[in-house]
Design a protein around this motif. Structure first.
Motif, mmCIF file in Angstrom:
data_model
loop_
_atom_site.group_PDB
_atom_site.id
_atom_site.type_symbol
_atom_site.label_atom_id
_atom_site.label_comp_id
_atom_site.label_asym_id
_atom_site.label_seq_id
_atom_site.Cartn_x
_atom_site.Cartn_y
_atom_site.Cartn_z
ATOM 1 N N PRO A 72 0.813 -1.219 0.000
ATOM 2 C CA PRO A 72 0.000 0.000 0.000
ATOM 3 C C PRO A 72 0.844 1.265 0.000
ATOM 4 C CG PRO A 72 0.030 -0.975 2.191
ATOM 5 C CD PRO A 72 0.743 -1.928 1.275
ATOM 6 N N GLY A 73 0.294 2.305 -0.602
ATOM 7 C CA GLY A 73 0.935 3.624 -0.568
ATOM 8 C C GLY A 73 2.341 3.621 -1.132
ATOM 9 N N ASP A 74 3.263 4.241 -0.382
ATOM 10 C CA ASP A 74 4.657 4.346 -0.807
ATOM 11 C C ASP A 74 5.517 3.175 -0.353
ATOM 12 O OD1 ASP A 74 4.353 6.798 -2.127
ATOM 13 O OD2 ASP A 74 4.580 7.931 -0.261
ATOM 14 N N LYS A 75 4.926 2.183 0.298
ATOM 15 C CA LYS A 75 5.700 1.048 0.809
ATOM 16 C C LYS A 75 6.192 0.177 -0.339
ATOM 17 C CE LYS A 75 3.331 0.882 5.227
ATOM 18 N NZ LYS A 75 2.522 0.093 6.154
ATOM 19 N N TYR A 76 7.293 -0.532 -0.079
ATOM 20 C CA TYR A 76 7.829 -1.463 -1.066
ATOM 21 C C TYR A 76 8.024 -2.822 -0.404
ATOM 22 C CZ TYR A 76 12.315 -0.519 1.190
ATOM 23 O OH TYR A 76 13.315 -0.388 2.117
ATOM 24 N N CYS A 77 8.044 -3.855 -1.202
ATOM 25 C CA CYS A 77 8.128 -5.223 -0.709
ATOM 26 C C CYS A 77 9.582 -5.607 -0.415
ATOM 27 C CB CYS A 77 7.548 -6.182 -1.747
ATOM 28 S SG CYS A 77 7.582 -7.907 -1.219
ATOM 29 N N VAL A 78 9.775 -6.285 0.724
ATOM 30 C CA VAL A 78 11.073 -6.838 1.101
ATOM 31 C C VAL A 78 10.850 -8.319 1.408
ATOM 32 C CG1 VAL A 78 12.980 -6.764 2.751
ATOM 33 C CG2 VAL A 78 11.866 -4.636 2.051
ATOM 34 N N PRO A 92 10.064 3.549 2.546
ATOM 35 C CA PRO A 92 11.382 4.038 2.137
ATOM 36 C C PRO A 92 11.840 5.156 3.064
ATOM 37 C CG PRO A 92 9.694 4.986 0.742
ATOM 38 C CD PRO A 92 8.995 4.003 1.653
ATOM 39 N N SER A 93 13.080 5.529 2.951
ATOM 40 C CA SER A 93 13.582 6.686 3.678
ATOM 41 C C SER A 93 13.269 7.918 2.835
ATOM 42 C CB SER A 93 15.090 6.561 3.882
ATOM 43 O OG SER A 93 15.592 7.713 4.490
ATOM 44 N N PHE A 94 12.600 8.871 3.437
ATOM 45 C CA PHE A 94 12.186 10.051 2.685
ATOM 46 C C PHE A 94 13.207 11.181 2.749
ATOM 47 C CE2 PHE A 94 8.203 7.838 3.447
ATOM 48 C CZ PHE A 94 7.668 7.829 2.175
ATOM 49 N N CYS A 95 14.234 11.024 3.587
ATOM 50 C CA CYS A 95 15.247 12.075 3.691
ATOM 51 C C CYS A 95 16.477 11.516 4.389
ATOM 52 C CB CYS A 95 14.716 13.270 4.461
ATOM 53 S SG CYS A 95 14.279 12.896 6.165
ATOM 54 N N ASP A 96 17.560 12.287 4.367
ATOM 55 C CA ASP A 96 18.739 11.853 5.103
ATOM 56 C C ASP A 96 18.599 12.286 6.569
ATOM 57 O OD1 ASP A 96 19.664 14.527 5.436
ATOM 58 O OD2 ASP A 96 20.705 14.435 3.516
ATOM 59 N N ARG A 97 19.485 11.823 7.395
ATOM 60 C CA ARG A 97 19.406 12.037 8.848
ATOM 61 C C ARG A 97 19.373 13.523 9.216
ATOM 62 N NH1 ARG A 97 19.533 9.141 13.299
ATOM 63 N NH2 ARG A 97 20.777 9.738 15.097
ATOM 64 N N ALA A 98 20.160 14.337 8.548
ATOM 65 C CA ALA A 98 20.207 15.773 8.863
ATOM 66 C C ALA A 98 18.863 16.442 8.588
ATOM 67 C CB ALA A 98 21.317 16.452 8.073
#
Length: 148
Positions: A72-78, A92-98
């Motif tokens: 669903p949505g922005d998720k991806y299968c692992v 997913p990661s939408f940004c870097d740590r900073a």
């Protein structure tokens, strides 16, 4: 080795080294990592020593544990390849740590305030909020209840 690529070694090399007084046992293995569908097929394990060769054929089947899975949505299968079965849908990661700690308040179309856009998207993915958008930068305005 893929079955069609197998070659036989020259056994005269092994016979010339033998004195007949030395024995050695060696256990070797091969790990094939990061396989995908083009790697599927017949493989031959060929082991040779001064006495000759032994071989065994095996068919490598490549499982795509995410084939046919729609997350669903922005998720991806692992795929859970360690277990050989099952999968999870991950965000997913939408940004870097900073960027995660950069203060830039946003108000979403769910009328929720988030510290920044990255956190908004992460929260939306984890909580299955679809079609998340920024309505305005900054804090959400107070919502007035309609008078009837």
């Amino acid at each position: 080795t893929r079955k069609e690529q197998i070659t036989r070694p020259n056994l005269e090399y092994f016979n010339g080294l033998s004195s007949g007084h030395v024995s050695q046992t060696t256990i070797n293995s091969i790990m094939i990592n990061n396989v995908d569908e083009p790697n599927e097929g017949w493989y031959t394990c060929l082991a040779c020593n001064r006495y000759g060769c032994a071989e065994h054929d095996a068919y490598l089947t490549v499982l795509d544990l995410c084939k046919g899975v729609t997350c669903p949505g922005d998720k991806y299968c692992v795929g859970n390849y360690a277990a050989g079965h099952g999968h999870t849908c991950e965000c997913p990661s939408f940004c870097d740590r900073a960027e995660m700690f950069a203060s830039d308040w946003v108000c979403s179309n769910y009328c929720e305030e988030q510290f920044n856009e990255s956190i908004m998207k992460d929260d939306a993915c984890k909580n299955d909020k679809f079609g998340i958008e920024i309505i305005n930068k900054g804090r959400c305005r107070k919502v007035k209840n309609p008078e009837i």
